[in-house]
Design an enzyme around this catalytic site. Structure first.
Site, PDB file in Angstrom:
ATOM      1  N   SER A 242       0.318  -1.142   0.195  1.00 28.95           N
ATOM      2  CA  SER A 242       0.488   0.536  -0.306  1.00 28.95           C
ATOM      3  C   SER A 242       0.847   0.629   0.795  1.00 28.95           C
ATOM      4  CB  SER A 242      -0.685   0.003   1.652  1.00 28.95           C
ATOM      5  OG  SER A 242      -1.513   1.850   1.215  1.00 28.95           O
TER       6      SER A 242
ATOM      7  N   TYR B 194      -0.755  -1.207  10.964  1.00 28.18           N
ATOM      8  CA  TYR B 194      -1.799  -1.401   9.097  1.00 28.18           C
ATOM      9  C   TYR B 194      -0.099  -1.341   8.451  1.00 28.18           C
ATOM     10  CZ  TYR B 194      -3.496  -1.005   4.097  1.00 28.18           C
ATOM     11  OH  TYR B 194      -3.680  -1.237   3.348  1.00 28.18           O
TER      12      TYR B 194
HETATM   13  N1  LIG Z   1      -8.698  -0.734  -1.067  1.00 29.14           N
HETATM   14  C1  LIG Z   1      -7.656   0.223  -0.513  1.00 29.14           C
HETATM   15  O1  LIG Z   1      -7.850   1.882  -0.727  1.00 29.14           O
HETATM   16  C2  LIG Z   1      -6.661  -0.232  -0.439  1.00 29.14           C
HETATM   17  C3  LIG Z   1      -5.029   0.500  -0.147  1.00 29.14           C
HETATM   18  C4  LIG Z   1      -4.115   0.694  -0.427  1.00 29.14           C
HETATM   19  C5  LIG Z   1      -3.514  -1.301  -0.156  1.00 29.14           C
HETATM   20  N2  LIG Z   1      -4.944  -2.503  -0.789  1.00 29.14           N
HETATM   21  C6  LIG Z   1      -4.693  -3.497  -0.106  1.00 29.14           C
HETATM   22  O2  LIG Z   1      -5.589  -4.214  -1.176  1.00 29.14           O
HETATM   23  C7  LIG Z   1      -5.430  -5.198  -0.867  1.00 29.14           C
HETATM   24  C8  LIG Z   1      -7.084  -5.737  -1.359  1.00 29.14           C
HETATM   25  O3  LIG Z   1      -8.079  -4.835  -0.612  1.00 29.14           O
HETATM   26  P1  LIG Z   1      -9.881  -4.424  -1.154  1.00 29.14           P
HETATM   27  O4  LIG Z   1      -9.538  -3.164  -0.669  1.00 29.14           O
HETATM   28  O5  LIG Z   1      -9.900  -5.212  -2.518  1.00 29.14           O
HETATM   29  O6  LIG Z   1     -10.788  -4.946   0.802  1.00 29.14           O
HETATM   30  P2  LIG Z   1     -11.598  -5.770   0.611  1.00 29.14           P
HETATM   31  O7  LIG Z   1     -11.965  -5.275   1.692  1.00 29.14           O
HETATM   32  O8  LIG Z   1     -12.754  -5.363  -0.303  1.00 29.14           O
HETATM   33  O9  LIG Z   1     -11.856  -6.925   0.202  1.00 29.14           O
HETATM   34  C9  LIG Z   1     -10.726  -8.461   1.107  1.00 29.14           C
HETATM   35  C10 LIG Z   1     -11.378  -9.885   0.764  1.00 29.14           C
HETATM   36  O10 LIG Z   1     -10.188 -10.245   1.698  1.00 29.14           O
HETATM   37  C11 LIG Z   1     -10.903 -11.732   2.162  1.00 29.14           C
HETATM   38  N3  LIG Z   1     -10.436 -11.758   3.298  1.00 29.14           N
HETATM   39  C12 LIG Z   1     -10.195 -10.834   4.713  1.00 29.14           C
HETATM   40  N4  LIG Z   1      -8.961 -11.185   5.387  1.00 29.14           N
HETATM   41  C13 LIG Z   1      -9.221 -12.837   5.026  1.00 29.14           C
HETATM   42  C14 LIG Z   1      -8.592 -13.781   5.259  1.00 29.14           C
HETATM   43  N5  LIG Z   1      -8.069 -14.118   7.293  1.00 29.14           N
HETATM   44  N6  LIG Z   1      -8.299 -15.422   4.568  1.00 29.14           N
HETATM   45  C15 LIG Z   1      -8.608 -15.308   3.206  1.00 29.14           C
HETATM   46  N7  LIG Z   1      -9.352 -13.474   2.955  1.00 29.14           N
HETATM   47  C16 LIG Z   1      -9.871 -12.670   3.680  1.00 29.14           C
HETATM   48  C17 LIG Z   1     -11.830 -10.609   2.609  1.00 29.14           C
HETATM   49  O11 LIG Z   1     -13.382 -11.284   3.364  1.00 29.14           O
HETATM   50  C18 LIG Z   1     -12.460 -10.173   1.353  1.00 29.14           C
HETATM   51  O12 LIG Z   1     -12.917 -10.676   0.147  1.00 29.14           O
HETATM   52  C19 LIG Z   1      -5.513  -5.415   0.352  1.00 29.14           C
HETATM   53  O13 LIG Z   1      -4.099  -6.006   1.211  1.00 29.14           O
HETATM   54  C20 LIG Z   1      -5.158  -3.958   0.743  1.00 29.14           C
HETATM   55  O14 LIG Z   1      -4.788  -3.762   2.197  1.00 29.14           O
HETATM   56  C21 LIG Z   1      -5.708  -1.502  -0.695  1.00 29.14           C
END
Ligand SMILES: NC(=O)c1ccc[n+]([C@@H]2O[C@H](COP(=O)([O-])OP(=O)(O)OC[C@H]3O[C@@H](n4cnc5c(N)ncnc54)[C@H](O)[C@@H]3O)[C@@H](O)[C@H]2O)c1
Ligand SMILES: *[C@@H]1O[C@H](CO)[C@@H](O)[C@H](O)[C@H]1NC(C)=O
Length: 309
Positions: A180, A193
């Site tokens: 991130s 985080y």
């Molecule tokens: N959305 C943002 O703004 C953003 C920014 C920077 C980084 N990220 C990173 O991108 C990645 C995806 O983020 P997103 O926004 O799509 O999240 P999201 O919450 O939309 O989706 C995450 C998915 O991971 C699953 N999950 C959570 N815990 C789990 C576990 N213990 N085992 C298996 N599955 C699990 C959830 O059920 C969900 O389906 C993450 O690592 C997040 O930190 C996101």
């Protein structure tokens, strides 16, 4: 024993180094105008963790559309099955859903064995699942902090232990990890985080370096590639209370667009990629200025996340 270099050898080594650096700078400039072709992912077996929602779901759909066999892991099996049925609606693509809590080592080992039996060796691993509780440092409970670390970084290690050996045996594979911009810059309300996302960056760089060195010692190139992704804000709901001062300049990106940029970075073998792509460059520039300059820039942007309720 320390090797004694003669003066002439040192000068020759330094000259060679300077030439190499100049060569790679020229190559970089050339590649700005004539980019490399994206490698095909057809026939690869792609594992996406957290494929039930957000970026992971869009990644699974994208790879399926490119002719890869997709293996979807999520702790939420209802959402995961929904991803699979959307992939099946594309027609022609093969996808497999597995319920797995990636933070549970025994479960990861078991499900990984099942995947190897049912589908085969994973050749592209995408460590995407993550959580982002937002609150001031001292308001996080011990369980909360343990959970953030287990899901956001420790899980990557268990999953790599399961699938890296086959990649090494075939000298073929690609590991993609979602860090991130919070893995590059420390942010308020996100102390644990940020720590996990910095850790993802460090682990990916060190692992990539270890394979590079061990392969070159064996007289060959490593064909296992590593790509670390640094998104800013993606519109998935992960970020519950985003604060953005200039929405027109810093538009929150859709998960579909983020997934498209991640797949392109992977297919071009890029080691790092921020989304939008200018963030890493801005960070590199600001970090070379006196400490107060990047802080002034942070205050100017006045963006981030507020604490959860
Ligand atoms: N959305 C943002 O703004 C953003 C920014 C920077 C980084 N990220 C990173 O991108 C990645 C995806 O983020 P997103 O926004 O799509 O999240 P999201 O919450 O939309 O989706 C995450 C998915 O991971 C699953 N999950 C959570 N815990 C789990 C576990 N213990 N085992 C298996 N599955 C699990 C959830 O059920 C969900 O389906 C993450 O690592 C997040 O930190 C996101
Ligand atoms: C990426 O790396 C693989 C494995 O080394 C190689 O076969 C491929 O040509 C590379 N592709 C690009 C676009 O660099």
């Amino acid at each position: 024993m320390v090797k004694a270099y003669s003066g002439a050898v040192v000068i020759a080594d330094v000259l060679l180094l300077v030439l190499k650096i100049l060569y790679f700078i020229c190559e970089g400039i050339y590649r700005c105008f004539f980019p490399v072709d994206e490698k095909s992912v057809a026939g690869e077996i792609v594992l996406v963790t957290g494929a039930g929602h957000g970026i992971g779901k869009e990644l699974a759909l994208k790879y399926a559309g490119l002719g890869a066999t997709v293996v979807c892991w999520d702790i939420n099996d209802v959402n995961n099955e929904e991803t699979i049925s959307e992939i099946n609606n594309l027609g022609g693509a093969t996808a497999h859903a597995y319920k797995c809590d990636v933070s549970n080592r025994e479960e990861v080992i078991q499900v990984a064995e099942k995947v190897k039996k049912d589908v085969g060796s994973v050749t592209i691993l995408i460590n995407n699942a993550g959580i982002m509780p937002c609150r001031p440092f001292l308001d996080h409970t011990a369980e909360d902090i343990q959970k953030i670390f287990n899901i956001n970084i420790i899980s990557h290690i268990w999953i790599l232990q399961a699938f890296l050996p086959d990649m090494l045996a075939n000298n073929h594979g690609h590991v993609v990890a979602l860090s991130s911009m919070a893995g590059i810059i420390g942010l308020t309300n996100l102390v644990p985080y940020c720590a996990t996302k910095f850790a993802v960056r460090g682990m990916m760089e060190a692992l990539s370096e270890e394979l590079r060195i061990s392969c070159s010692a064996g007289g060959r190139n490593s064909n296992i590639k590593f790509t670390t992704i640094f998104p800013y804000m993606v519109d998935t709901g992960l970020c519950k209370k985003p604060k953005i001062k200039f929405p027109s300049l810093m538009a929150v990106i859709s998960p579909k667009e983020a997934a498209a940029q991640i797949v392109t970075a992977q297919r071009k073998n890029k080691s790092v990629q921020s989304i939008p792509n200018y963030w890493l460059g801005i960070n590199d520039f600001l970090r070379n200025l006196p400490d107060k300059a990047p802080l002034a820039f942070k205050d100017f942007l006045d963006s981030g996340v507020a604490a959860d309720d």
